[in-house]
Design a protein around this motif. Sequence first.
Motif, PDB file in Angstrom:
ATOM      1  N   GLY A 581     -11.824   9.672  -2.178  1.00 52.59           N
ATOM      2  CA  GLY A 581     -10.886  10.220  -3.151  1.00 52.59           C
ATOM      3  C   GLY A 581      -9.931  11.231  -2.555  1.00 52.59           C
ATOM      4  N   THR A 582     -10.290  11.777  -1.394  1.00 43.79           N
ATOM      5  CA  THR A 582      -9.403  12.729  -0.717  1.00 43.79           C
ATOM      6  C   THR A 582      -8.389  11.995   0.145  1.00 43.79           C
ATOM      7  OG1 THR A 582     -11.154  14.412  -0.684  1.00 43.79           O
ATOM      8  CG2 THR A 582      -9.318  14.712   0.848  1.00 43.79           C
ATOM      9  N   ILE A 583      -8.850  10.992   0.869  1.00 44.92           N
ATOM     10  CA  ILE A 583      -7.945  10.177   1.678  1.00 44.92           C
ATOM     11  C   ILE A 583      -8.168   8.713   1.335  1.00 44.92           C
ATOM     12  CG2 ILE A 583      -7.870  11.841   3.578  1.00 44.92           C
ATOM     13  CD1 ILE A 583      -9.841  10.098   5.106  1.00 44.92           C
ATOM     14  N   GLU A 584      -7.196   7.878   1.630  1.00 44.40           N
ATOM     15  CA  GLU A 584      -7.289   6.458   1.346  1.00 44.40           C
ATOM     16  C   GLU A 584      -8.291   5.782   2.286  1.00 44.40           C
ATOM     17  OE1 GLU A 584      -3.434   4.759   1.636  1.00 44.40           O
ATOM     18  OE2 GLU A 584      -2.532   6.114   0.144  1.00 44.40           O
ATOM     19  N   GLU A 585      -8.870   4.688   1.825  1.00 47.07           N
ATOM     20  CA  GLU A 585      -9.831   3.959   2.650  1.00 47.07           C
ATOM     21  C   GLU A 585      -9.186   3.488   3.946  1.00 47.07           C
ATOM     22  OE1 GLU A 585     -13.067   3.314   2.362  1.00 47.07           O
ATOM     23  OE2 GLU A 585     -13.224   4.533   0.543  1.00 47.07           O
ATOM     24  N   SER A 586      -7.900   3.142   3.873  1.00 44.60           N
ATOM     25  CA  SER A 586      -7.214   2.650   5.066  1.00 44.60           C
ATOM     26  C   SER A 586      -6.985   3.742   6.107  1.00 44.60           C
ATOM     27  CB  SER A 586      -5.863   2.042   4.683  1.00 44.60           C
ATOM     28  OG  SER A 586      -5.038   3.020   4.052  1.00 44.60           O
ATOM     29  N   PHE A 599     -14.702   3.772  12.553  1.00 40.64           N
ATOM     30  CA  PHE A 599     -14.201   3.036  11.394  1.00 40.64           C
ATOM     31  C   PHE A 599     -13.265   1.931  11.869  1.00 40.64           C
ATOM     32  CE2 PHE A 599     -15.103   7.176   9.286  1.00 40.64           C
ATOM     33  CZ  PHE A 599     -15.927   6.709   8.261  1.00 40.64           C
ATOM     34  N   PRO A 600     -13.316   0.745  11.257  1.00 40.61           N
ATOM     35  CA  PRO A 600     -12.397  -0.337  11.651  1.00 40.61           C
ATOM     36  C   PRO A 600     -10.943   0.074  11.418  1.00 40.61           C
ATOM     37  CG  PRO A 600     -14.169  -1.163  10.255  1.00 40.61           C
ATOM     38  CD  PRO A 600     -14.265   0.320  10.202  1.00 40.61           C
ATOM     39  N   VAL A 601     -10.080  -0.295  12.346  1.00 40.33           N
ATOM     40  CA  VAL A 601      -8.669   0.041  12.225  1.00 40.33           C
ATOM     41  C   VAL A 601      -8.056  -0.846  11.142  1.00 40.33           C
ATOM     42  CG1 VAL A 601      -6.445   0.173  13.416  1.00 40.33           C
ATOM     43  CG2 VAL A 601      -8.559   0.704  14.649  1.00 40.33           C
ATOM     44  N   SER A 602      -7.447  -0.212  10.126  1.00 40.57           N
ATOM     45  CA  SER A 602      -6.873  -0.947   9.000  1.00 40.57           C
ATOM     46  C   SER A 602      -5.549  -1.588   9.404  1.00 40.57           C
ATOM     47  CB  SER A 602      -6.658  -0.008   7.813  1.00 40.57           C
ATOM     48  OG  SER A 602      -5.709   0.995   8.154  1.00 40.57           O
ATOM     49  N   LYS A 604      -2.808  -1.385   7.774  1.00 43.94           N
ATOM     50  CA  LYS A 604      -1.752  -0.399   7.545  1.00 43.94           C
ATOM     51  C   LYS A 604      -1.547   0.478   8.768  1.00 43.94           C
ATOM     52  CE  LYS A 604      -0.676   3.611   4.641  1.00 43.94           C
ATOM     53  NZ  LYS A 604      -1.142   4.471   3.516  1.00 43.94           N
ATOM     54  N   VAL A 605      -2.633   0.965   9.363  1.00 45.42           N
ATOM     55  CA  VAL A 605      -2.537   1.838  10.534  1.00 45.42           C
ATOM     56  C   VAL A 605      -2.121   1.031  11.757  1.00 45.42           C
ATOM     57  CG1 VAL A 605      -3.862   3.318  12.090  1.00 45.42           C
ATOM     58  CG2 VAL A 605      -4.174   3.507   9.619  1.00 45.42           C
ATOM     59  N   ARG A 606      -2.589  -0.203  11.872  1.00 47.33           N
ATOM     60  CA  ARG A 606      -2.269  -1.030  13.026  1.00 47.33           C
ATOM     61  C   ARG A 606      -0.762  -1.302  13.112  1.00 47.33           C
ATOM     62  NH1 ARG A 606      -5.504  -4.727  12.014  1.00 47.33           N
ATOM     63  NH2 ARG A 606      -7.260  -4.121  13.335  1.00 47.33           N
ATOM     64  N   GLU A 607      -0.123  -1.389  11.971  1.00 47.03           N
ATOM     65  CA  GLU A 607       1.313  -1.671  11.948  1.00 47.03           C
ATOM     66  C   GLU A 607       2.166  -0.438  12.230  1.00 47.03           C
ATOM     67  OE1 GLU A 607       1.964  -3.354   8.144  1.00 47.03           O
ATOM     68  OE2 GLU A 607       0.887  -5.229   8.596  1.00 47.03           O
ATOM     69  N   MET A 608       1.562   0.751  12.174  1.00 53.86           N
ATOM     70  CA  MET A 608       2.324   1.979  12.418  1.00 53.86           C
ATOM     71  C   MET A 608       2.620   2.121  13.902  1.00 53.86           C
ATOM     72  SD  MET A 608       0.384   4.728   9.950  1.00 53.86           S
ATOM     73  CE  MET A 608       0.246   4.479   8.185  1.00 53.86           C
ATOM     74  N   ARG A 609       3.749   2.722  14.212  1.00 52.44           N
ATOM     75  CA  ARG A 609       4.159   2.922  15.587  1.00 52.44           C
ATOM     76  C   ARG A 609       4.616   4.365  15.807  1.00 52.44           C
ATOM     77  NH1 ARG A 609       1.782  -0.941  15.931  1.00 52.44           N
ATOM     78  NH2 ARG A 609       2.306  -2.990  16.797  1.00 52.44           N
ATOM     79  N   GLY A 610       4.290   4.890  16.970  1.00 53.94           N
ATOM     80  CA  GLY A 610       4.830   6.151  17.451  1.00 53.94           C
ATOM     81  C   GLY A 610       4.800   7.287  16.460  1.00 53.94           C
ATOM     82  N   ILE A 611       5.988   7.778  16.088  1.00 56.59           N
ATOM     83  CA  ILE A 611       6.125   8.970  15.250  1.00 56.59           C
ATOM     84  C   ILE A 611       5.491   8.757  13.876  1.00 56.59           C
ATOM     85  CG2 ILE A 611       7.792  10.504  14.141  1.00 56.59           C
ATOM     86  CD1 ILE A 611       9.675  10.008  16.465  1.00 56.59           C
TER      87      ILE A 611
END
Length: 773
Positions: A581-586, A599-602, A604-611
């Motif tokens: 409830g504090t942070i998202e599962e992803s 924790f498995p890399v979600s 959403k996070v895998r698609e993020m880049r750099g900044i």
Amino acid sequence: MGKQVITYGGGHCQMIVSTAMRAEGQSRTEAPGSLCNSHCVLEKAAAFLPSLIAEDYLKIISPVQAVQGVLLFADISGFTALTEKFIQRAGPDRGTDELAQTLNSCLCDILEEVLTFGGDIFKFAGDAVLVLWRAPPRELAKTISLVLQCSRQIQRKYGKRDTHVGQKIQLKIGISAGPVDLLVVGDRRRQYFLICGEALDEVCEAEELANAGEVILSATSWELCEQHRLRTRRLAGKRAVKAWIRCLGQNAKTLYASLYDTQGASAWKGKLDDRVPLDLFSELRPVTSLFVQLQLTAGISTVDIRTLIHDASRKMLEILCPHKGKINKIVLFDKGCMFLCVFGLSGEKLPYESIHALQSAIQIFNSCSTMLMEVEAVSVAVTSGMVFCGVTGHPLRHEYTVVGQKVNLAARMMVHYPGLVSCDAVTYASSRLPPYYFKELPEKKMKGLSHPGTLYQYVGITKKSIFGMGLAKKRSEYAPLLGREKEIDRFGSCLKAYEDLGQSHILAFEGTMGSGKSHLLTELAYLGQAAGHRVVAMELLEANVRQSFSAIRTLMARALGLQDSEPCGARQCTLQTKLRGTIEESSFCLLNDIFLVEFPVSDKVREMRGIERKKELHSTWAKVLEKTIGGEFGIFVIDNAHFIDPASWSIMSPVLRNVSYFMVMSLAPGYARTEGFCKAAADSTMSQKITYLHLDELKPSAVVQEVCQNLRVDSISRDLARFLIQRSSGIPYYCKELLGCLLCNNMLLFRTRRRGGKAEDNWESLISILMGT
């Protein structure tokens, strides 16, 4: 024109060479006066260099150079035992000074003979010296005879020496001959020279085979020498031989003159006599010594050895320089390579020196173990204590180094505890690191050392040190904290305001080392728990300031109870339970690095880049921090808050503006974090949230009370009270150390007062007397 500082051999003395700054490809033609200037510089530095280096200094020296000649390796037997005798007899200061004088006297006599016979003093190694006589192959036989004659003279005159402490020292000599390779490693600023080859391996083996007073010829030198001039005895199971000169045929001076141009060979040496003020370089200093041994793989080539040592020295310098550490010498021997590094030389002293040395040691150990493929094992040893720092050797050829019991101990530890980072009890205690940074090592018998004390393995940062760094000081159930009533009252009033009004507050105590900050915070943490609050307490170390996010990791881990969750799976379960409830599962995978979870890399996070990923990472950590330091978690106590790393503070600072919290911390003067709190406390917008108090020295009455409490006595004498009050300046740590010193030296007399009798000196009357003087 510019100045280039070049250090040869790692000595503390440096030579400054004025050189023209040349563009790439420019001609090397010198201005008419520049060569003369360089020669003048060489004359000043030549006594710190072997002739082989000094004569080629102005030439282009290739990284690997072949040299033919004869090697002599002389080692003083009994030196480590002599060191212990001096320390036991005269104490660490005077004993170390007497040891240095004895070593210098012994080396000077030996080297006088070596120089007389034309030897080039190539390398010093504590109580040993390596000498080279260069000779073409056709002259090797005669040169071996010359070196044997030199060895005979040395053994006859100085082979056995009595000392005034009853420890006899004797000399062992090994001789070998053949080709060796001169290696020069380092960069344009610092260069180190050493030799390698079969002749070096053989001379080391010959010296090890020698008994005190003997001269041993290696197998190769025996095959090359003028055998008809020698008397020899075979060593059982060895190709090396014990040798005596039977008949030289010519006296030593005539033979030397026939082999060498005596005027040309040592002309530059004579210019330096009386020019080097040796005493100016010598002193007794408390330093930290660090020995590194690299065990090389069998069959490694000369080029690979040079590359390995070059890479190792550069990496070590990168690690040592920020900590003001220096490489004093590099020695290559038959089984590997040894580096002597020193912390705390003149002008290079830093606070927390032991921590700097231990951090450097573990970094060097890890770097050399992983980066250097040709290294079989890495061993590092760290010791702290008083040593002689200065010039040893002969007026015409010497080096700047460190000598003393602690140096010898580190050298022995490096050999007897391979494959790890070891340290002595003094380094362990002075680092003031929690015990879980160390493991006690089994006792081993080390040559010449009868009582080395408890030794430890330094393991560095582990999972326990990441999640379990609570307050180091323990509160005594029987002895209340004395002299800090004002600070305790202020804590009580701030806590009441937090309880009644929910006012956020930082209570910061600033004080010098030994002023009792840690003991005060331990007492306040206890009082907070007694008032029914949950207290999250942590201590930061000097190492934390250079580890990004280490402060918030420790703070959040302790607040979330991760220190009690040893397996990775247990930590993951705890995080999911408390942060749902504090942070998202992803976003849970963003906690992997900071809390050592998986924790498995979600997607959403895998698609993020750099900044984008960095912003999301900081946002997630900020949410976790806001959750952990909110009002429901109670009081946060941070000892040594000046060691909060900048990355942690960048996340903590905005969070602290938005949540209700009560934080108590200690600070030391002279740090940026301390100065930041001073400015914040003075700022009108922040002054209501920060109370900044300086810990004053204890009042005389509190000093006497504390002494009586520690000694468990009713009163102390006037002389003792006056001594402790004046010498401690009201600093609790100083008072404790002074009292401990008096107890260890049996300088306190305890008397039992008769039942019903009046105390001769109670602390109240003592203080009135003292304050009146």
